[in-house]
Design a protein around this motif. Structure first.
Motif, mmCIF file in Angstrom:
data_model
loop_
_atom_site.group_PDB
_atom_site.id
_atom_site.type_symbol
_atom_site.label_atom_id
_atom_site.label_comp_id
_atom_site.label_asym_id
_atom_site.label_seq_id
_atom_site.Cartn_x
_atom_site.Cartn_y
_atom_site.Cartn_z
ATOM 1 N N ALA A 21 4.386 18.316 1.180
ATOM 2 C CA ALA A 21 3.268 19.371 1.140
ATOM 3 C C ALA A 21 3.465 19.739 2.903
ATOM 4 O O ALA A 21 3.464 21.158 2.895
ATOM 5 N N GLN A 22 3.294 18.479 3.912
ATOM 6 C CA GLN A 22 3.303 18.597 5.116
ATOM 7 C C GLN A 22 4.738 19.571 5.712
ATOM 8 O O GLN A 22 4.711 20.303 6.739
ATOM 9 N N VAL A 23 5.855 19.224 4.978
ATOM 10 C CA VAL A 23 7.413 19.276 5.448
ATOM 11 C C VAL A 23 7.027 20.422 5.136
ATOM 12 O O VAL A 23 7.978 21.197 5.111
ATOM 13 N N LEU A 24 7.114 20.857 3.528
ATOM 14 C CA LEU A 24 7.796 22.354 3.273
ATOM 15 C C LEU A 24 6.877 23.346 3.168
ATOM 16 O O LEU A 24 6.249 24.133 2.411
ATOM 17 N N GLY A 25 5.507 22.837 3.553
ATOM 18 C CA GLY A 25 4.190 23.868 4.045
ATOM 19 C C GLY A 25 3.904 24.414 2.255
ATOM 20 O O GLY A 25 3.147 25.666 2.010
ATOM 21 N N GLY A 26 3.406 23.576 1.740
ATOM 22 C CA GLY A 26 2.650 23.544 0.745
ATOM 23 C C GLY A 26 0.875 23.169 0.396
ATOM 24 O O GLY A 26 0.698 22.634 1.481
ATOM 25 N N LYS A 27 0.896 22.967 -1.030
ATOM 26 C CA LYS A 27 -0.088 22.727 -0.763
ATOM 27 C C LYS A 27 -0.252 21.559 -2.149
ATOM 28 O O LYS A 27 0.182 22.312 -3.122
ATOM 29 N N ILE A 28 -0.978 20.137 -2.602
ATOM 30 C CA ILE A 28 -1.162 19.927 -3.874
ATOM 31 C C ILE A 28 -1.801 20.689 -4.585
ATOM 32 O O ILE A 28 -3.289 20.850 -3.950
ATOM 33 N N GLY A 29 -1.513 20.483 -6.015
ATOM 34 C CA GLY A 29 -1.785 21.124 -7.238
ATOM 35 C C GLY A 29 -3.224 20.285 -7.754
ATOM 36 O O GLY A 29 -3.685 19.199 -7.307
ATOM 37 N N ASP A 30 -3.366 20.663 -9.070
ATOM 38 C CA ASP A 30 -3.187 19.375 -10.155
ATOM 39 C C ASP A 30 -2.971 17.609 -9.251
ATOM 40 O O ASP A 30 -1.511 17.795 -8.984
ATOM 41 N N LYS A 31 -3.636 17.097 -9.460
ATOM 42 C CA LYS A 31 -3.581 15.508 -9.604
ATOM 43 C C LYS A 31 -4.132 13.997 -10.145
ATOM 44 O O LYS A 31 -5.474 14.791 -10.311
ATOM 45 N N MET A 32 -3.835 13.826 -11.074
ATOM 46 C CA MET A 32 -4.388 12.745 -11.329
ATOM 47 C C MET A 32 -3.841 11.500 -12.044
ATOM 48 O O MET A 32 -2.883 11.181 -12.062
ATOM 49 N N THR A 33 -4.646 10.286 -11.168
ATOM 50 C CA THR A 33 -4.333 8.798 -11.574
ATOM 51 C C THR A 33 -4.159 8.619 -12.598
ATOM 52 O O THR A 33 -5.158 8.957 -13.980
ATOM 53 N N TYR A 34 -3.755 7.169 -12.665
ATOM 54 C CA TYR A 34 -3.117 6.487 -14.565
ATOM 55 C C TYR A 34 -4.987 6.390 -14.853
ATOM 56 O O TYR A 34 -5.504 6.208 -15.761
ATOM 57 N N GLY A 35 -5.853 5.752 -13.712
ATOM 58 C CA GLY A 35 -7.012 5.492 -13.813
ATOM 59 C C GLY A 35 -8.076 6.554 -14.771
ATOM 60 O O GLY A 35 -9.090 5.994 -14.741
ATOM 61 N N GLU A 36 -7.683 7.853 -14.033
ATOM 62 C CA GLU A 36 -8.708 9.152 -14.467
ATOM 63 C C GLU A 36 -8.445 9.367 -16.021
ATOM 64 O O GLU A 36 -8.149 10.396 -16.630
ATOM 65 N N SER A 37 -6.915 8.567 -16.779
ATOM 66 C CA SER A 37 -6.552 9.398 -17.309
ATOM 67 C C SER A 37 -7.167 9.022 -18.737
ATOM 68 O O SER A 37 -7.976 7.511 -18.835
ATOM 69 N N PRO A 38 -6.633 9.188 -19.853
ATOM 70 C CA PRO A 38 -7.182 8.844 -21.344
ATOM 71 C C PRO A 38 -6.957 7.341 -21.646
ATOM 72 O O PRO A 38 -6.870 6.548 -22.655
ATOM 73 N N MET A 39 -5.143 6.741 -21.026
ATOM 74 C CA MET A 39 -4.596 5.558 -20.915
ATOM 75 C C MET A 39 -5.016 4.886 -20.226
ATOM 76 O O MET A 39 -4.767 3.577 -19.553
ATOM 77 N N ALA A 40 -6.408 4.210 -19.060
ATOM 78 C CA ALA A 40 -6.026 3.979 -17.703
ATOM 79 C C ALA A 40 -6.677 2.584 -18.506
ATOM 80 O O ALA A 40 -5.887 1.472 -18.147
ATOM 81 N N ASP A 41 -7.172 2.360 -19.628
ATOM 82 C CA ASP A 41 -7.464 0.759 -19.804
ATOM 83 C C ASP A 41 -5.785 0.172 -20.419
ATOM 84 O O ASP A 41 -5.420 -0.883 -21.113
ATOM 85 N N GLN A 42 -4.495 0.898 -20.541
ATOM 86 C CA GLN A 42 -2.722 0.900 -21.396
ATOM 87 C C GLN A 42 -2.920 -0.075 -20.059
ATOM 88 O O GLN A 42 -1.666 -0.492 -19.844
ATOM 89 N N VAL A 43 -3.412 0.214 -18.487
ATOM 90 C CA VAL A 43 -2.377 -0.236 -17.140
ATOM 91 C C VAL A 43 -2.960 -1.164 -16.226
ATOM 92 O O VAL A 43 -4.375 -1.397 -17.026
ATOM 93 N N SER A 44 -2.269 -1.771 -15.762
ATOM 94 C CA SER A 44 -2.950 -2.851 -14.626
ATOM 95 C C SER A 44 -3.525 -2.261 -13.490
ATOM 96 O O SER A 44 -3.854 -1.330 -13.396
ATOM 97 N N ASP A 45 -4.991 -2.807 -13.661
ATOM 98 C CA ASP A 45 -5.908 -2.582 -12.578
ATOM 99 C C ASP A 45 -5.217 -1.822 -11.240
ATOM 100 O O ASP A 45 -5.498 -0.755 -10.429
#
Length: 136
Positions: A21-45
């Motif tokens: 984003a910094q180098v190309l002059g863009g902006k971050i749009g949608d972003k989701m972590t595994y912890g924010e997803s319905p599969m949070a309980d399927q990945v390690s802490d």
């Protein structure tokens, strides 16, 4: 129909997309972590804070990516992301910024087809081609 580049990372997607984003002059749009997803309980802490999906918006274009869990991660091979730039100075600036702590495969230079062209693999493992066409 649209085609998108979707980059896979080994746990450093957030840092990569912040850098892009910094180098190309863009902006971050949608972003989701595994912890924010319905599969949070399927990945390690440890992986709950990693990126399941990220979007970088560059004008009317998008670059997407995610952290692939260790059992699915593979380094990029046989592909590159091409950046087409209309200005020589901008092409050189983008190339040098992306090359920081990365590996230059072909220094940015004039070629028979381009005012500037260069190849590199950035510090996050993403292969890039930077091209600035000759004036018509």
């Amino acid at each position: 129909m649209k085609l998108y580049s979707y980059l896979n990372f080994n746990g450093n997607c957030e840092a990569a997309f912040t850098f892009y984003a910094q180098v190309l002059g863009g902006k971050i749009g949608d972003k989701m972590t595994y912890g924010e997803s319905p599969m949070a309980d399927q990945v390690s802490d440890e992986w709950r804070s990693k990126i399941m999906h990220a979007q970088l918006i560059l004008g009317d274009q998008e670059l997407m990516g995610a952290d692939s869990t260790p059992e699915y991660f593979e380094e990029a091979k046989g592909t590159s992301v091409l950046i087409a730039v209309e200005d020589v100075e901008k092409a050189e600036h983008i190339f040098e910024a992306l090359a920081e702590n990365g590996t230059v495969k072909m220094p940015i230079q004039e070629t028979f087809w381009a005012a500037r062209f260069g190849m590199l693999v950035d510090q996050f493992g993403t292969p890039w081609l930077v091209n600035c066409d000759r004036a018509a």
